[in-house]
Design a protein around this motif. Structure first.
Motif, PDB file in Angstrom:
ATOM      1  N   ALA A  76      -9.007  -0.625  -2.376  1.00  0.00           N
ATOM      2  CA  ALA A  76      -9.414  -2.144  -2.414  1.00  0.00           C
ATOM      3  C   ALA A  76      -8.127  -2.679  -1.328  1.00  0.00           C
ATOM      4  N   LEU A  77      -6.984  -2.098  -1.284  1.00  0.00           N
ATOM      5  CA  LEU A  77      -6.100  -2.756  -0.741  1.00  0.00           C
ATOM      6  C   LEU A  77      -6.414  -2.462   0.749  1.00  0.00           C
ATOM      7  N   GLN A 100      -8.103   3.553  -7.009  1.00  0.00           N
ATOM      8  CA  GLN A 100      -9.337   2.461  -6.648  1.00  0.00           C
ATOM      9  C   GLN A 100      -8.425   1.081  -6.275  1.00  0.00           C
ATOM     10  N   ALA A 101      -7.001   0.953  -6.654  1.00  0.00           N
ATOM     11  CA  ALA A 101      -6.157  -0.257  -6.113  1.00  0.00           C
ATOM     12  C   ALA A 101      -6.167   0.193  -4.515  1.00  0.00           C
ATOM     13  N   ALA A 152      -8.059  -5.028  -6.215  1.00  0.00           N
ATOM     14  CA  ALA A 152      -6.906  -4.132  -6.191  1.00  0.00           C
ATOM     15  C   ALA A 152      -5.955  -4.512  -7.430  1.00  0.00           C
ATOM     16  N   LEU A 169       0.858  -1.087   0.071  1.00  0.00           N
ATOM     17  CA  LEU A 169       0.106  -0.169  -0.166  1.00  0.00           C
ATOM     18  C   LEU A 169       1.025   1.316   0.075  1.00  0.00           C
ATOM     19  N   LEU A 174      -8.589  -7.872  -2.795  1.00  0.00           N
ATOM     20  CA  LEU A 174      -7.224  -7.954  -3.442  1.00  0.00           C
ATOM     21  C   LEU A 174      -7.405  -8.114  -4.822  1.00  0.00           C
ATOM     22  N   GLN A 208       2.437   1.741  -3.596  1.00  0.00           N
ATOM     23  CA  GLN A 208       1.482   1.806  -4.353  1.00  0.00           C
ATOM     24  C   GLN A 208       1.297   3.483  -4.182  1.00  0.00           C
TER      25      GLN A 208
END
Length: 877
Positions: free
Chosen positions: A782-783, A778-779, A753, A639, A750, A642
């Motif tokens: 979701a994480l 968005q990823a 993600a 995370l 996940l 990212q």
């Protein structure tokens, strides 16, 4: 093969009757439209003109001419129609229907065999041919008529006529057509029926009242707004009608003129007073007019101004008018008799114009009565914190004015609690009061800065003040023009802000500074708003100080000082976050109640506590972590990577619209390849700058490098995004909690993600940075959902364990919390409370705030100081 008999022919022709009849009617309609469209157009135009009353506004001669032209056009179009009205016969319809079918089967059915009828084979072929033609004819459908006349009407005059007729239907009246006969009788008919008149009363536009048609108003009383325009027109024999009025205030009658001049037939005047309007003669009428006066607007100041901690003022007021307020303003004037004339104010002030501020008005809604707040900040004005008088005025559409009585007040302005900053602001006020104070101002500032080491926290601030004193002394000797006076005042204001707020990067110094300002506020009797602002500043500084302690603790762990920290933890007292907040709330409550002595004692206790505070953390080796904890740590690392990649993509997007933005300003200013401070595009070769950067990371004990960092700095964003996706796939294979609802929810999150990361990688390869940033967001969401679900799965597993194991796990969790009750992340970084992690609204709100900060930081038109502040926020979060 079956033979084709006459009965078959009869049945086939019977089936053709309906399409044949429809085809014939279509041809008739086609002929009618093509022949009659000019006549219809002339009729529609004439009806539209009559329904709209155009014959009532044109002279009689013009009416005759238009009527004659209309009749001529109608005759021509009638002749045009008669010459082209040729109704089609049944044979014409049959031929058109036959032409629409392949092979013309109807003609084939009606034909007879010319030769070879004696030959059986030839006759059989002929019968088979007729049967096929009968089958085709049975499928015949009616041919629609061609109603298009565009080739005959290239200018689309028919559409103009139709549009005019529709407008007449909507806005005209069919009863007006009947008045044409009366007007067409000419002057003799007019004289026979007698003279006529028309009149209108049009109130001022701002009143919103409609126009009155005087012919529809019966004689008697008539109430009109002041300023109403009266228009009267006479028709017929001149002099048969006369007008008298006593509402406009004119001494001469409306029809007064030279003796030999023709009688007046048109009158225009305004209603200004009560009186009568009379039309004398055949069909005359009289009204007694009562004028509705336009009241002047009223405005009232509702109370004392509400002043914010930073000096912004809100002055409530109310305004009303019978037809609505159009504009307003507030005027602030110095109340010189109320000024305490001592020190720099003892000399006569230089003349300054009044402060004129436009009043805010409702953007929408009724302005007949409203309440608003005048919001402004006068902190930098020379009259700030001095007695003034304020008067508000309101203006209506008739330019009538309403004004409040002057109200005495102190012009609100920002207060400075740092002694040196307050001195600089007072001297700034003195030089703006009068340039005769230049010499005295320089002397006072020299006395204040006599021991710079005792009053200044930075040498640069002391040098700025010294340079400012030199300028004051020079201008005191050689004179000072107004423009330079304003420049010096601006420099003094900036210096005071730096002294008051400071420019401190260290959290500990910032916290101490906030405590000092709060101490000064206690001594100087600050308002509740200022106390609230200073307490909020202290809370922010304390939070940053605790984060700095966390970072220092992490560094001590890397240097092998963990054992000593644990010993100190056993000997010191622990304080939770709630305890610290309660203590700060208690200080604020005591200050608001005026119990300053107790508040100062509580603040000293807080200072001592924060100075002696140390943050400790239990040490856990990698081998002591459960699979769930390892998975959570790996997801947290993914995370963070990212988030960093999304920040770098955002900075790339900024550079596309603002080249050179944030170039080489700070180590947190990463470029598109992960470099820091590498020139205009944040890029460059791996050289000295990167070596120094790596050395700094090694010295600070930053821990393990992420996969994106360990692969080199020259990778593209798409390649780094692909590596993050591969790392997430590897972590999904080792995810615990299989079989439980929470574990499946974590896997689903996940998976989302991963799909978002794949789309972000594709966007990065195509150069679509906005789309990539959206998918990366968005990823990350979701994480976070996956981590929350995984945490719930781990908690469910702990509840199913034996009591002893649950106790050990709770002890391990207790050891991983800092003295403020917050869980600690990897590498000593402060985490967040698990209850906060389970709150999706908090994360959603945080993401919205971060997106808004990013958007504003990309707007190059904003002030530089605001852009710098936004960049610091992005670097921090």
């Amino acid at each position: 093969m079956t033979s084709f008999t006459p009965d078959d022919l009869t049945r086939t022709m019977d089936r053709l009757r309906r399409p044949l009849a429809l085809t014939r009617w279509g041809m008739r309609a086609e002929v009618a439209v093509r022949a009659l469209w000019p006549l219809l157009s002339v009729v529609l135009v004439a009806l539209a003109a009559a329904m709209l009353g155009l014959h009532e506004v044109i002279p009689l001669e013009a009416l005759w001419a238009v009527g004659g032209l209309t009749v001529a056009l109608a005759l021509w179009s009638l002749i045009y129609a008669l010459r082209r009205l040729s109704m089609p016969s049944e044979l014409d319809a049959m031929m058109r229907l036959d032409r629409s079918l392949p092979g013309r089967p109807i003609t084939a059915l009606l034909d007879d065999q010319a030769i070879g009828d004696s030959d059986a084979a030839s006759a059989a072929v002929w019968r088979a041919h007729k049967r096929r033609m009968a089958e085709r004819a049975a499928r015949a459908e009616a041919v629609p008529g061609d109603l298009r006349v565009s080739s005959r009407d290239p200018y689309a005059l028919r559409y103009v006529a139709a549009l005019g007729f529709m407008v007449a239907l909507a806005f005209g009246s069919i009863w007006r057509v009947g008045t044409i006969d009366d007007m067409a009788r000419g002057a003799e008919a007019t004289l026979a029926s007698g003279p006529v008149w028309e009149g209108w009363a049009e109130p001022p536009r701002y009143t919103g009242k409609p126009t009155f048609y005087l012919n529809d108003l019966a004689a008697g009383e008539l109430t009109l707004p002041v300023g109403t325009l009266i228009t009267v027109r006479f028709y017929g024999e001149p002099g048969a009608l006369t007008l008298s009025e006593a509402v406009s205030g004119r001494a001469d009658p409306p029809d007064a003129g030279e003796d030999d001049a023709p009688p007046q037939t048109a009158f225009d005047f305004k209603v200004l007073s009560d009186g009568e309007i009379a039309i004398e003669g055949p069909g005359g009428r009289a009204w007694s007019v009562a004028v509705r006066a336009d009241e002047a607007p009223e405005i009232t100041i509702l109370g004392a101004p509400d002043v914010a901690a930073m000096g912004e003022m809100q002055l409530p007021f109310a305004a009303k008018d019978d037809y609505g307020v159009e504009a307003g303003e507030a005027r602030f004037a110095l109340d010189l008799p109320a000024v305490e004339r001592r020190y720099g104010l003892s000399v006569d002030p230089e003349p300054r114009p009044e402060i004129v501020v436009p009043l805010p008005l409702p953007i929408s809604g009724d302005r007949a009565g409203f309440e608003e707040n005048l919001v402004d900040d006068f902190s930098q004005h020379p009259w700030a914190n001095l007695p003034v008088t304020v008067a508000m005025t309101a203006l209506d559409a008739a330019e009538q004015m309403g004004q409040t009585a002057p109200m005495q007040m102190t012009l609100p302005g920002r207060r400075f609690f740092d002694p040196v900053a307050a001195s600089v602001i007072e001297m700034r006020r003195d030089i703006l009061w009068s340039r005769e104070n230049l010499g005295r101002t320089a002397q006072v500032l020299r006395a204040v800065s006599y021991l710079p080491d005792d009053v200044f926290r930075a040498q640069t601030t002391a040098l700025r003040l010294r340079k400012l004193i030199d300028r004051l002394e020079m201008h005191a000797k050689y004179g000072l023009d107004p423009e330079t006076q304003n420049e010096i005042a601006k420099d003094m204001w900036d210096l005071a802000l730096e002294l008051e707020e400071g420019d401190l990067d260290d959290a500990r110094e910032r916290m101490r500074r906030a405590q000092e300002r709060l101490n000064e506020a206690m001594k100087n009797g600050a308002s509740d708003e200022e106390i609230a602002e200073l307490m909020q500043e202290l809370r922010r500084a304390t939070e940053e100080y605790m984060q700095q302690l966390q970072r220092e603790q992490a560094q001590r762990q890397d240097d092998g000082q963990q054992q000593q920290g644990q010993q100190q933890q056993g000997e010191s007292m622990q304080m939770t976050q709630d305890d610290l907040q309660r203590l700060m709330d208690r200080i604020q409550e005591l200050m608001e109640q005026g119990r300053m002595a107790e508040a100062e004692q509580a603040l000293r206790e807080l200072q001592e506590m924060m100075e002696n505070m140390q943050v400790t953390q239990g040490q856990q080796g990698q081998g002591g972590q459960s699979p769930g904890e390892q998975a959570m740590e790996g997801l947290a690392e993914t995370l963070r990577n990212q988030q960093g990649l999304s920040d770098q993509a955002f900075r790339d997007l900024q550079e596309q619209f603002n080249p050179g933005a944030q170039a080489g300003e700070s180590q947190g200013n990463e470029g598109r390849n992960g470099g820091q401070g590498r020139g205009q595009n944040h890029e460059g070769q791996q050289g000295q700058g990167e070596g120094q950067e790596g050395q700094q990371r090694g010295e600070s004990g930053g821990g393990e490098q992420s996969p994106s960092e360990g692969q080199g700095q020259e990778q593209s964003l798409a390649e780094r995004q692909q590596q993050l996706r591969d790392e997430l796939s590897r972590q999904q294979g080792r995810l615990p909690g299989q079989g439980s609802a929470e574990g499946e929810a974590a896997r689903d999150a996940l998976d989302r993600a991963g799909r978002a990361m794949d789309e972000a990688e594709q966007d990065l390869r195509e150069g679509d940075l906005p789309g990539a940033i959206d998918n990366q967001s968005q990823a990350m969401e979701a994480l976070r959902e996956g981590m929350r679900s995984l945490g719930e799965a781990m908690a469910q597993e702990q509840q199913n364990q034996q009591p002893g194991q649950g106790t050990q796990e709770s002890d391990r969790r207790a050891q991983s919390e800092d003295p403020l009750g917050r869980s600690q992340g990897t590498n000593g970084a402060t985490g967040s409370d698990e209850r906060a992690d389970l709150n999706p609204d908090a994360y959603g709100r945080a993401r919205e705030l971060l997106d808004e900060i990013r958007r504003r930081s990309g707007e190059a038109g904003r002030p530089e100081i605001e852009l710098e502040y936004l960049r610091r926020l992005l670097d921090r979060f």
